[in-house]
Design a protein around this motif. Structure first.
Motif, PDB file in Angstrom:
ATOM      1  N   PRO A 161       1.524  13.721   6.163  1.00 20.83           N
ATOM      2  CA  PRO A 161       1.840  13.305   4.791  1.00 20.83           C
ATOM      3  C   PRO A 161       3.194  12.586   4.675  1.00 20.83           C
ATOM      4  N   ALA A 162       3.382  11.897   3.549  1.00 23.50           N
ATOM      5  CA  ALA A 162       4.600  11.113   3.380  1.00 23.50           C
ATOM      6  C   ALA A 162       5.129  11.232   1.959  1.00 23.50           C
ATOM      7  N   GLU A 163       6.462  11.285   1.850  1.00 25.17           N
ATOM      8  CA  GLU A 163       7.102  11.335   0.539  1.00 25.17           C
ATOM      9  C   GLU A 163       7.063   9.940  -0.093  1.00 25.17           C
ATOM     10  N   GLN A 164       6.605   9.868  -1.331  1.00 23.49           N
ATOM     11  CA  GLN A 164       6.538   8.598  -2.066  1.00 23.49           C
ATOM     12  C   GLN A 164       7.262   8.745  -3.397  1.00 23.49           C
TER      13      GLN A 164
ATOM     14  N   VAL B 152       0.857  -1.184   0.000  1.00 29.99           N
ATOM     15  CA  VAL B 152       0.000   0.000   0.000  1.00 29.99           C
ATOM     16  C   VAL B 152       0.895   1.236   0.000  1.00 29.99           C
ATOM     17  N   THR B 153       0.578   2.192  -0.849  1.00 28.94           N
ATOM     18  CA  THR B 153       1.383   3.414  -0.942  1.00 28.94           C
ATOM     19  C   THR B 153       1.475   4.073   0.427  1.00 28.94           C
ATOM     20  N   GLY B 154       2.698   4.418   0.816  1.00 24.22           N
ATOM     21  CA  GLY B 154       2.923   5.048   2.121  1.00 24.22           C
ATOM     22  C   GLY B 154       3.404   4.082   3.184  1.00 24.22           C
ATOM     23  N   THR B 155       3.444   2.780   2.868  1.00 26.46           N
ATOM     24  CA  THR B 155       3.880   1.790   3.864  1.00 26.46           C
ATOM     25  C   THR B 155       5.327   1.345   3.576  1.00 26.46           C
TER      26      THR B 155
ATOM     27  N   LEU C 123       2.388  12.108  -0.722  1.00 23.26           N
ATOM     28  CA  LEU C 123       1.078  11.498  -0.480  1.00 23.26           C
ATOM     29  C   LEU C 123       0.464  12.233   0.709  1.00 23.26           C
ATOM     30  N   PRO C 124      -0.781  12.736   0.573  1.00 16.91           N
ATOM     31  CA  PRO C 124      -1.314  13.594   1.648  1.00 16.91           C
ATOM     32  C   PRO C 124      -1.439  12.881   2.997  1.00 16.91           C
ATOM     33  N   VAL C 125      -1.783  11.592   2.964  1.00 12.32           N
ATOM     34  CA  VAL C 125      -2.095  10.882   4.203  1.00 12.32           C
ATOM     35  C   VAL C 125      -1.630   9.433   4.065  1.00 12.32           C
TER      36      VAL C 125
ATOM     37  N   HIS D 292     -11.136  -1.470  -1.585  1.00 13.23           N
ATOM     38  CA  HIS D 292     -10.544  -0.371  -2.326  1.00 13.23           C
ATOM     39  C   HIS D 292     -10.891   0.889  -1.558  1.00 13.23           C
ATOM     40  N   THR D 293     -10.860   2.025  -2.206  1.00 15.01           N
ATOM     41  CA  THR D 293     -11.190   3.243  -1.474  1.00 15.01           C
ATOM     42  C   THR D 293     -12.214   4.035  -2.258  1.00 15.01           C
ATOM     43  N   ASN D 294     -13.066   4.729  -1.549  1.00 17.89           N
ATOM     44  CA  ASN D 294     -14.014   5.639  -2.194  1.00 17.89           C
ATOM     45  C   ASN D 294     -13.558   7.086  -2.083  1.00 17.89           C
ATOM     46  N   SER D 295     -12.390   7.265  -1.471  1.00 18.67           N
ATOM     47  CA  SER D 295     -11.807   8.603  -1.407  1.00 18.67           C
ATOM     48  C   SER D 295     -10.757   8.660  -2.496  1.00 18.67           C
ATOM     49  N   LEU D 296     -10.986   9.420  -3.551  1.00 14.95           N
ATOM     50  CA  LEU D 296     -10.089   9.334  -4.701  1.00 14.95           C
ATOM     51  C   LEU D 296      -9.151  10.533  -4.810  1.00 14.95           C
ATOM     52  N   ASP D 297      -8.889  11.185  -3.679  1.00 19.58           N
ATOM     53  CA  ASP D 297      -7.934  12.290  -3.730  1.00 19.58           C
ATOM     54  C   ASP D 297      -6.816  12.106  -2.708  1.00 19.58           C
ATOM     55  N   GLY D 298      -6.720  10.891  -2.138  1.00 24.27           N
ATOM     56  CA  GLY D 298      -5.648  10.625  -1.178  1.00 24.27           C
ATOM     57  C   GLY D 298      -5.949  11.125   0.226  1.00 24.27           C
ATOM     58  N   GLU D 299      -7.110  11.758   0.413  1.00 28.77           N
ATOM     59  CA  GLU D 299      -7.484  12.265   1.746  1.00 28.77           C
ATOM     60  C   GLU D 299      -8.382  11.223   2.436  1.00 28.77           C
TER      61      GLU D 299
END
Ligand SMILES: [Zn+2]
Length: 525
Positions: A280-283, A84-87, A115-117, A232-239
């Motif tokens: 937030p995290a650098e990806q 998962v992005t951010g891990t 990545l915002p969150v 999956h996610t229903n938040s499609l802006d990374g928030e």
């Protein structure tokens, strides 16, 4: 399918030697002579006798022969696993990508974005708490948090459950007062590409209505059978999303629905989603490159996403195609011939959170978008490629057919002029750049989509190799033909395209329309 394999083996052999035509059956000699004729006549381009037939003949034995691709994929899916992005697993996957390009002999860099969150599922629990008189009280239901769902309070939400059926406007009005309730929304079993699009297009409106009416949480009935969990996610802006949500295993959700029907107004649940939220995290995106010899500043992108969900190991979505991109780079490099234009091999991260990585790439390469000639994306597992989705355009179809002419017997040239949201071509398309998304047979993709069962053993290795030939030839042909494959569309042309393809409606449903209208996303007016 068997026919395709027979034809393919024949093609692969014929490139190595003029072998033993006498040993072949009549149908096989026929196929062989057709291929030889094709090699003599086919061009990548209308104005120049060119390289596509020769490239196809060179690429096939490299890719279909002894290749590191399958072992590469095994390492990504079995050893790195879900990413998962951010891990930390995403960081390992980026290292895998860099190492893959290096051993393919291709230049590689990583490009950072924010990545915002970050998000990680905690110990999700869903328990029936009432009616106490029911034998089902205290039963636990199998559930997972939706990605990027907010955490519930530490001891969970305890609330009545309201069944909102398919969540249509009529059903929501019929359900009455939703304040403080946990909603149960139903879904059909997903078996078509249209079903999959609906899994994304339907929730935003239900979520908006649930928030408006003060509901406490939403449970989504699983769309895969046999208790298979996925997210999956229903938040499609990374928030972080607006309301706690979980996917409930289909059989458990149907049981819950029957319980609600049998005990009107009495069934209550406790839902605990102790999700860990940070950032937030650098990806990073991983970028391999083969420089063109004639127009090195013009580039063709071949890409897939490297990130995945983590219930399974992201083999079909999209590990196999990340391995395909590296293998295409290795094969083109191993041909020993440079293309006219640069080919960039992109492994995006952040795709599952709403194509965050590719959006970041488009933003940071804003100054060179006029010189990105095309973007080719693979993101539908290992089912056979039937052609490309042309992103709402028809002007690129003729050139694409010329490029893929050497593979015409594979049935990979049935292109479609549709455009939809759903993978990393999106922001390039909105910038007017020609995009090509591989149309693939569903095969076992949907049955394992984002699920615990998306693992290495599900990948069709033979089809994956053949798809790699298609991908490599496509990238090569666009990079090496004399003319650009298509122009960059203007804002007014894009406005027309969005309307004609219905992508405007999708963007409205998914929350992208305002950004487009405001000029915050896509080609500037
Ligand atoms: Zn994907």
């Amino acid at each position: 399918m068997l026919y395709r394999l027979a034809a393919l083996l024949l093609v692969a052999c014929s490139t190595e030697s003029r072998l033993a035509t006498a040993q072949l059956k009549p149908s096989e000699t026929d196929a062989l002579s057709k291929l030889q004729a094709a090699q003599n006549s086919v061009a990548c381009s209308a104005t120049e006798a060119s390289s596509c037939a020769q490239a196809a003949a060179k690429l096939m034995p490299i890719i279909l022969g002894d290749s590191p691709m399958i072992e590469n994929l095994r390492r990504l899916s079995d050893e790195v696993g879900g990413r998962v992005t951010g891990t930390p697993q995403m960081t390992k996957a980026v290292r895998w990508g860099v190492a893959g390009f290096r051993s393919a002999g291709v230049d590689v860099v990583t490009e950072k974005y924010t990545l915002p969150v970050t998000w990680k599922e905690g110990a999700t629990r869903l328990i029936i708490t009432a009616p106490a008189s029911s034998g089902a009280a205290n039963a636990a239901l199998r559930a997972v948090s939706e990605g990027w769902a907010p955490a519930t309070p530490r001891d969970g939400i305890e609330a009545p459950v309201i069944d909102i059926a398919d969540g249509s406007e009529a059903e929501i009005s019929r359900a009455g007062n939703l304040k403080g309730a946990i909603l149960l929304a139903h879904a059909d079993i997903g078996s078509t590409w249209a079903d999959l699009f609906n899994e994304y297009l339907r929730p935003p409106r239900i979520i908006a209505r649930a928030v408006e009416k003060g509901a406490a949480a939403i449970l989504w009935t699983g769309a895969r059978e046999r208790d298979l969990l996925y997210r999956h996610t229903n938040s499609l802006d990374g928030e972080i999303d607006k309301i706690p949500q979980a996917v409930v295993a289909r059989e458990d959700a149907l049981r819950l629905s029957r319980l609600v029907a049998a005990n009107p107004g009495q069934v209550r649940l406790r839902l605990s989603l102790p999700n860990e939220i940070g950032g937030p995290a650098e990806q990073e995106n991983v970028v391999g490159e083969i420089r063109g010899y004639e127009k090195p500043d013009e580039a063709v992108i071949l890409g897939a996403h490297l990130d995945s969900w983590e219930l399974g190991t992201g083999a079909l979505d999209d590990g196999c195609n990340a391995a395909l991109v590296i293998e295409a780079a290795r094969a083109i490099k191993a041909m020993g011939v440079l293309p006219k234009r640069t080919i960039r091999f992109l492994l995006f991260s952040g795709e599952e959170q709403g194509t965050i990585g590719s959006h970041a790439y488009v933003k940071s390469h804003n100054g060179e978008l006029d010189k990105i000639r095309a973007v080719v994306i693979f993101d539908s597992g290992s089912g056979r490629v039937s052609g490309y989705s042309l992103g709402g355009r028809t002007d690129t179809a003729g050139a694409l057919r010329q490029i893929l002419q050497p593979l015409v017997s594979w049935g990979a040239t049935n292109h479609t002029a549709d455009a939809s949201f759903g993978t990393d071509n999106f922001d390039f398309l909105l910038e007017g750049i020609p995009t090509f998304v591989a149309n693939q047979e569903i095969a076992n993709y949907l049955a394992n989509y984002h699920a615990a069962s998306d693992t290495f053993d599900k990948v069709d290795q033979r089809e994956l190799k053949m798809n790699t030939v298609v991908a490599a030839l496509t990238a090569w042909g666009i990079a090496d033909r004399a003319e650009p494959i298509g122009k960059r569309l203007t804002r007014p042309e894009l406005d027309t395209l969005l309307k004609q393809t219905g992508l405007d409606v999708q963007m409205q449903l998914l929350g992208y329309w305002e950004q487009w209208q405001a000029g915050d996303r896509g080609r500037q007016p």
